[in-house]
Design a protein around this motif. Structure first.
Motif, PDB file in Angstrom:
ATOM      1  N   MET A  15       5.872  15.224   3.766  1.00 19.41           N
ATOM      2  CA  MET A  15       7.138  14.860   4.067  1.00 19.41           C
ATOM      3  C   MET A  15       7.153  13.716   5.253  1.00 19.41           C
ATOM      4  N   ALA A  16       6.277  13.605   5.883  1.00 20.56           N
ATOM      5  CA  ALA A  16       6.041  12.430   6.949  1.00 20.56           C
ATOM      6  C   ALA A  16       5.987  11.140   6.383  1.00 20.56           C
ATOM      7  N   ALA A  17       5.141  11.229   5.267  1.00 21.70           N
ATOM      8  CA  ALA A  17       4.785  10.064   4.372  1.00 21.70           C
ATOM      9  C   ALA A  17       6.078   9.668   3.872  1.00 21.70           C
ATOM     10  N   ALA A  47      -1.090   0.024  10.542  1.00 18.01           N
ATOM     11  CA  ALA A  47      -2.218   0.430   9.501  1.00 18.01           C
ATOM     12  C   ALA A  47      -2.478   1.812   9.643  1.00 18.01           C
ATOM     13  N   ALA A  48      -2.275   2.441  10.756  1.00 17.26           N
ATOM     14  CA  ALA A  48      -2.617   3.727  11.088  1.00 17.26           C
ATOM     15  C   ALA A  48      -1.632   4.592  10.441  1.00 17.26           C
ATOM     16  N   LEU A  49      -0.266   4.629  10.276  1.00  8.38           N
ATOM     17  CA  LEU A  49       0.866   5.263   9.893  1.00  8.38           C
ATOM     18  C   LEU A  49       0.546   5.201   8.422  1.00  8.38           C
ATOM     19  N   VAL A  50       0.235   3.866   7.591  1.00  5.63           N
ATOM     20  CA  VAL A  50       0.203   3.721   6.340  1.00  5.63           C
ATOM     21  C   VAL A  50      -1.133   4.476   5.778  1.00  5.63           C
ATOM     22  N   LYS A  51      -2.084   4.640   6.593  1.00  5.64           N
ATOM     23  CA  LYS A  51      -3.464   5.292   6.239  1.00  5.64           C
ATOM     24  C   LYS A  51      -3.045   6.620   6.341  1.00  5.64           C
ATOM     25  N   LYS A  52      -2.388   7.268   6.962  1.00  4.60           N
ATOM     26  CA  LYS A  52      -1.842   8.598   7.111  1.00  4.60           C
ATOM     27  C   LYS A  52      -1.126   8.934   5.806  1.00  4.60           C
ATOM     28  N   ARG A  88       7.947   6.250   3.754  1.00  5.09           N
ATOM     29  CA  ARG A  88       8.370   5.257   2.829  1.00  5.09           C
ATOM     30  C   ARG A  88       9.864   5.121   2.618  1.00  5.09           C
ATOM     31  N   ASN A  89      10.570   6.029   2.915  1.00  2.00           N
ATOM     32  CA  ASN A  89      12.154   5.924   3.079  1.00  2.00           C
ATOM     33  C   ASN A  89      12.563   4.774   4.105  1.00  2.00           C
ATOM     34  N   ALA A  94       0.889  -1.147   0.084  1.00  4.37           N
ATOM     35  CA  ALA A  94       0.108   0.150  -0.236  1.00  4.37           C
ATOM     36  C   ALA A  94       0.747   1.280  -0.022  1.00  4.37           C
ATOM     37  N   LEU A  95       1.635   1.242   0.871  1.00  7.56           N
ATOM     38  CA  LEU A  95       2.592   2.363   1.043  1.00  7.56           C
ATOM     39  C   LEU A  95       3.572   2.630  -0.252  1.00  7.56           C
ATOM     40  N   LEU A  96       3.994   1.600  -0.824  1.00  5.93           N
ATOM     41  CA  LEU A  96       4.796   1.845  -2.104  1.00  5.93           C
ATOM     42  C   LEU A  96       4.270   2.375  -3.337  1.00  5.93           C
ATOM     43  N   LEU A  97       2.947   1.546  -3.427  1.00  8.29           N
ATOM     44  CA  LEU A  97       2.083   1.918  -4.497  1.00  8.29           C
ATOM     45  C   LEU A  97       1.444   3.261  -4.449  1.00  8.29           C
ATOM     46  N   ALA A  98       1.336   3.673  -3.291  1.00  2.00           N
ATOM     47  CA  ALA A  98       0.766   5.055  -3.137  1.00  2.00           C
ATOM     48  C   ALA A  98       1.813   5.944  -3.702  1.00  2.00           C
TER      49      ALA A  98
END
Length: 178
Positions: free
Chosen positions: A119-121, A139-144, A125-126, A38-42
C-alpha cells in the motif's frame, strides 16, 4: 514458463536494472528518469504476474463464478437463475485480487506485512501516475517499493503454489546489463 510469465519476469528485471542505474549515475535528471522507470515497471510486473496467477486459478472448476469474475475482471450477472460471467469489464482493486488469490490458494485470509508495504508502494506509484504536485522520489523509496512488489509476489506464490517466487532469492540484483 508461459509467455506472459516470461514477460512479467522481464519487466521486473528491467525495474531492478533501472534502480541499479539510478544509483550508478551522478546526473540528477538521469537518476530521476531511472527511478520513474523502476517504479512503474515494478508495478507493471506485479500486474502481469497477478494476471497470470488469476487466469490460472480462474479456470479451475472449483473456483466460484463470483471469484472468477473478480480474478478475470469481468462482470457477473444473473441469467435464467444462474450466475454467469459477462464479457463487459468489472475492474477490481489490485490488492483485492491479490487477497482473493491468497484466500483461494491457502483457504485462509492471509494478510501479512506485505500488504502494508504494498500500500505504501502504491501510494508512491500513485504520486507519479496521478500527480497533484511534483513528486519527489528517492532511490531508497523506490528500492522499498520494488522490494514490496517482490515480497508481495513471494507471499502470493507461497499461498497459491506453496513455493517461493522464483526471483525472490535474487532480491534487487538484476540479471540485465544494459
Amino acid at each position: 514458463m508461459s509467455e506472459i510469465d516470461q514477460f512479467a519476469s522481464s519487466l521486473l528485471e528491467e525495474a531492478k536494472r533501472f534502480l541499479e542505474k539510478a544509483t550508478e549515475t551522478s546526473e540528477p535528471d538521469a537518476e530521476k528518469a531511472y527511478l520513474h522507470a523502476a517504479l512503474l515497471l515494478a508495478f507493471c510486473s506485479l500486474e502481469a504476474h497477478v494476471n497470470s496467477v488469476a487466469d490460472e486459478i480462474a479456470v479451475r472448476p472449483t473456483t466460484p463464478v463470483h471469484s472468477r469474475g473478480v480474478l478475470l475482471e469481468k462482470r457477473v450477472e444473473l441469467k435464467k437463475g444462474e450466475f454467469v460471467l459477462h464479457s463487459s469489464p468489472q475492474i477490481s482493486r489490485l490488492v483485492d485480487r491479490i487477497l482473493l488469490l491468497h484466500r483461494l490458494g491457502s483457504k485462509s485470509n492471509v494478510d501479512g506485512g506485505w500488504r502494508a508495504r504494498l500500500m505504501a508502494a502504491t501510494e508512491l506509484r500513485n504520486m507519479l501516475t496521478h500527480p497533484k504536485s511534483v513528486p519527489t522520489l528517492s532511490a531508497a523509496l523506490v528500492k522499498k517499493a520494488v522490494e514490496s512488489v517482490i515480497d508481495t509476489l513471494d507471499q502470493l506464490y507461497l499461498a497459491v503454489y506453496k513455493t517461493r517466487f522464483p526471483a525472490a532469492h535474487r532480491d534487487l540484483n538484476s540479471n540485465l546489463s544494459f
